[in-house]
Design an enzyme around this catalytic site. Structure first.
Site, PDB file in Angstrom:
ATOM      1  N   HIS A   7     -32.935  15.189  -6.659  1.00  0.00           N
ATOM      2  CA  HIS A   7     -33.188  14.824  -5.254  1.00  0.00           C
ATOM      3  C   HIS A   7     -33.997  13.519  -5.220  1.00  0.00           C
ATOM      4  CE1 HIS A   7     -34.524  14.910  -1.122  1.00  0.00           C
ATOM      5  NE2 HIS A   7     -33.613  15.847  -0.895  1.00  0.00           N
TER       6      HIS A   7
ATOM      7  N   GLU B 250     -26.178  11.812  -0.717  1.00  0.00           N
ATOM      8  CA  GLU B 250     -27.332  11.849   0.181  1.00  0.00           C
ATOM      9  C   GLU B 250     -28.079  10.507   0.160  1.00  0.00           C
ATOM     10  OE1 GLU B 250     -30.079  15.356   1.274  1.00  0.00           O
ATOM     11  OE2 GLU B 250     -30.949  14.506  -0.529  1.00  0.00           O
TER      12      GLU B 250
HETATM   13  P1  PGA Z   1     -32.994  16.344   6.078  1.00  0.00           P
HETATM   14  O1  PGA Z   1     -33.201  16.502   4.513  1.00  0.00           O
HETATM   15  O2  PGA Z   1     -31.937  17.305   6.508  1.00  0.00           O
HETATM   16  O3  PGA Z   1     -34.351  16.665   6.679  1.00  0.00           O
HETATM   17  O4  PGA Z   1     -32.605  14.925   6.337  1.00  0.00           O
HETATM   18  C1  PGA Z   1     -32.095  16.639   3.665  1.00  0.00           C
HETATM   19  C2  PGA Z   1     -32.551  16.620   2.231  1.00  0.00           C
HETATM   20  O5  PGA Z   1     -33.386  15.772   1.875  1.00  0.00           O
HETATM   21  O6  PGA Z   1     -32.115  17.455   1.435  1.00  0.00           O
END
Ligand code: PGA
Length: 241
Positions: A98, A158
């Site tokens: 992440h 992401e």
């Molecule tokens: P968010 O976070 O939905 O608050 O944007 C997603 C993540 O970082 O996994």
């Protein structure tokens, strides 16, 4: 209701929120609805400290648990580390790479690859976050195992700029995410599970999940409130239903 949608996998990432008491309260509110969800696969990733109580409260349901990270080390003199062996039997999934872990704990590409490799040798499915396609290239160049075992990995596209950080939602566009998620599969030359993460909430979830190359979502902020998280499932209707 959106027809012609595949069954998405929706992963709640609670990040560094929730005491054990708050975990019990969240589950008390969300469980009656979540255990009836059959339009999606549901995975909850609480902090380590809440995993045992969550595992016991979700026993005999179709709700799966995941960890938010794991050590790259196996058993030994590594103070503070949580190993795959400790998570075995407790979780079915584990998030790795992440962007917040990389940013705040200095995790490198090689650390992430090592974690994925070790998870692939266990019963736990890696949920591998990639911030952009260049980062994916680096993983694929350095981690042959990711190329070879891509079907056993849940990829998360992401972009850090789309992560809410617990504040205002700032999602990427579904069209852009669809294009980039499609490129993940193309780079691997096979059909892989690719979900999107970044400001998913009940209002926009279906606009992502209904796209061809988006197989679900990693949900941060909107998963911390049980009622908001449950609401994400209200508009999902997979093909054939
Ligand atoms: P968010 O976070 O939905 O608050 O944007 C997603 C993540 O970082 O996994």
């Amino acid at each position: 209701m959106i027809k012609n949608m595949k069954k998405p996998i929706v992963i709640a990432n609670w990040k560094a929120t929730k005491t054990i008491k708050e975990t019990v309260e969240w589950i008390k509110i969300a469980k009656p609805s979540l255990e009836k969800v059959d339009c999606a696969s549901v995975v909850i990733c609480p902090p380590y400290t809440s995993l045992p109580i969550a595992a016991s409260l979700f026993e005999n349901t179709n709700i799966k648990l995941g960890a938010q990270d794991v050590s790259k080390f196996k058993k030994g003199a590594y103070t503070g580390e949580v190993t795959i062996e400790m998570l075995d039997g407790l979780v079915d999934y584990c998030i790795v790479g992440h962007s917040e872990k990389r940013r705040y704990s200095g995790e490198t590409d090689d650390d992430v690859i090592e974690k994925v490799k070790n998870l692939l040798e266990s019963t736990i499915t890696p949920i591998l976050c990639v911030s952009n396609l260049e980062q994916l290239d680096s993983y694929l160049d350095r981690g042959q195992v990711i190329v070879e075992e891509a079907e056993k990995i849940v990829f998360v596209y992401e972009p850090p700029s789309a992560i809410s950080g617990g504040k205002a939602y700032r999602p990427d566009s579904p069209e852009n995410v669809d294009k980039n998620s499609g490129k993940v599969g193309k780079k691997l030359s096979k059909k892989v599970t690719t979900v999107y993460g970044g400001s998913i909430n009940p209002d926009n979830a279906v606009s992502f999940f209904s796209k061809e190359h988006i197989d679900g979502g990693l949900v941060g902020q909107a998963s911390t409130n049980p009622n908001v998280f449950v609401d994400i499932f209200s508009n999902i209707k997979p093909a054939g239903r």
